[in-house]
Design an enzyme around this catalytic site. Structure first.
Site, mmCIF file in Angstrom:
data_model
loop_
_atom_site.group_PDB
_atom_site.id
_atom_site.type_symbol
_atom_site.label_atom_id
_atom_site.label_comp_id
_atom_site.label_asym_id
_atom_site.label_seq_id
_atom_site.Cartn_x
_atom_site.Cartn_y
_atom_site.Cartn_z
ATOM 1 C CB SER A 112 -18.375 -6.119 -12.166
ATOM 2 O OG SER A 112 -17.470 -6.930 -11.468
ATOM 3 C CE1 TYR A 134 -11.989 -5.230 -8.220
ATOM 4 C CE2 TYR A 134 -13.581 -6.984 -9.482
ATOM 5 C CZ TYR A 134 -13.231 -5.885 -8.503
ATOM 6 O OH TYR A 134 -14.419 -5.242 -8.041
ATOM 7 C CB THR A 160 -11.659 -2.244 -10.130
ATOM 8 O OG1 THR A 160 -12.400 -1.900 -10.752
ATOM 9 C CG2 THR A 160 -11.713 -1.800 -8.664
ATOM 10 C CE LYS A 259 -14.842 2.351 -9.846
ATOM 11 N NZ LYS A 259 -14.576 2.095 -8.538
ATOM 12 C CG HIS A 283 -14.258 -0.653 -3.981
ATOM 13 N ND1 HIS A 283 -13.574 -1.358 -5.090
ATOM 14 C CD2 HIS A 283 -15.146 -1.534 -3.949
ATOM 15 C CE1 HIS A 283 -14.062 -2.358 -5.621
ATOM 16 N NE2 HIS A 283 -15.184 -2.578 -4.951
#
Length: 395
Positions: A112, A134, A160, A259, A283
């Site tokens: 992440s 992100y 994401t 995603k 999520h």
């Protein structure tokens, strides 16, 4: 001192969760199990698997079963990947321990951009690491983050999109501090005192739980922002259009996953934007409550784009049988999140390896019982699927 009669091995992920609950302070554990609003989607992520039956055979099974596959150009020992999750303060070694465990079991790692460990350390522990990003900040900032990941050796990128900032919870949101200061220690002291083994782990590490996100800055020499500082940048950035997503994909020379897909029409848009893989996801039930579980939507997405890109799914994976069912419905592989975090909390790197071993044994058992010599042989015909299992296609 550990109880000499205590066996650190756990035989199921349910047991790993129980041990994590006993070991973690209440608010830390609460952050791991939380879903949005009533938790309808979070619960459906798991319970939907229970509605799928399997068709066993009784003789003629193969003496060996092949679980290996390839995802985003990376060979992996079984159809399971580590899903990128944010700050992993459940254990001092955090993402590095997870990366080592994944590498030891031949599994690729998702890292992440809100992780607590620097990407160089994680990629050094597992060269099969995908960097997750992100849509946060300006375009130049996002390009710089991808460039940092490429330079560090990331082998793929994950964008994401499956979070709409719906974080209110009927049972109350766990209190997550912005930083570890004197007031925070006083406020959380009583619950931490009830979990001395977790506290001792951190004392031995010589550090406090890390709430900074070192992979978010565009310059590795810049000060590390706190989680909520980075979160604020993300929340303050206007959501991307599909043209924006196509632009970002052009900035990455390599495998690129989108995603958060939950509909056939958007799966096609992701393909048009240049995605090489997509993950059907909610999520972990932290997006819109009331959305169907990913396993329910998986068949429509596979039917729409499964011959053009790799389709994965994440959400609710707790057993090897869940993996088998997902692959039978067309998933190339699954990503796991809470499951490995519970293993990490329960027993560090060894606990994550334990979780992966539990999944591997479960996959193997079901392939044996279903008469398969390889995961490549699985198909929807191997399942008993209720007529009302999946929602009508959204196209």
């Amino acid at each position: 001192m550990e109880n000499p009669w205590f066996n650190p091995w756990f035989e199921s992920i349910a047991v790993a969760q129980k041990r994590a609950k006993r070991r973690l302070p209440k608010s830390v554990y609460g952050a791991l199990i939380a879903g949005s609003e009533r938790g309808l989607t979070m619960n459906d992520n798991m319970s939907a698997f229970d509605e799928l039956g399997v068709r066993p055979v009784t003789a003629g099974q193969s003496a060996s079963r092949d679980m290996a596959t390839e995802v985003m150009g990376q060979p992996i020992s079984m159809p399971v990947l580590i899903s990128p999750t944010g700050v992993q303060a459940v254990h001092p070694d955090g993402e590095v321990a997870v990366a080592r465990a994944a590498a030891a079991r031949g599994v690729a790692m998702g890292l992440s951009s809100f992780a607590s460990k620097p990407m160089a350390e994680v990629i050094d522990a597992n060269p099969q690491t995908f960097f997750q990003i992100y849509w946060a900040g300006g375009r130049d900032e996002m390009v710089a983050r991808l460039a940092r990941a490429k330079e560090a050796g990331a082998v793929g990128a994950i964008l994401t999109l499956d979070w709409s900032f719906v974080h209110s919870r009927d049972w109350g949101s766990p209190p997550i501090p912005a930083s570890i200061d004197l007031m925070t220690m006083l406020r959380h002291g009583p619950e931490v005192a009830l979990r001395p083994r977790w506290l001792l782990d951190w004392v031995r590490s010589g550090a406090l739980p890390a709430l900074g996100v070192p992979n978010f800055p565009t310059d590795p020499s810049a000060p590390v922002p706190g989680f909520f500082e980075a979160y604020g940048v993300w929340m303050g950035t206007p959501p991307p259009t599909w043209d924006d997503i196509a632009w970002l994909r052009e900035q990455w020379d390599g495998p690129f996953m989108v995603k958060g897909i939950a509909r056939a029409d958007e799966a096609r848009r992701a393909v048009d934007a240049g995605a090489t893989a997509i993950s059907v996801s909610t999520h972990g039930g932290n997006n819109l409550d009331g959305a169907p579980a990913p396993i329910r939507v998986l068949p429509e997405v596979v039917a729409a784009v499964g011959d053009q890109v790799e389709v994965l799914m994440d959400g609710g994976i707790r057993r090897g049988s869940d993996v088998v069912k997902a692959v039978a419905l067309g998933a190339k592989a699954v990503l796991i999140g809470r499951a490995y975090l519970w293993g990490l909390a329960a027993n560090g790197q060894a606990g994550v390896e334990n979780v992966l071993d539990v999944l591997r044994m479960g996959i193997d058992s079901y392939l044996l019982g279903m008469g398969k010599s390889s995961i490549a042989e699985l198909s929807p015909d191997d399942l008993v699927i209720p007529d009302d299992f999946s929602p009508p296609p959204a196209d």
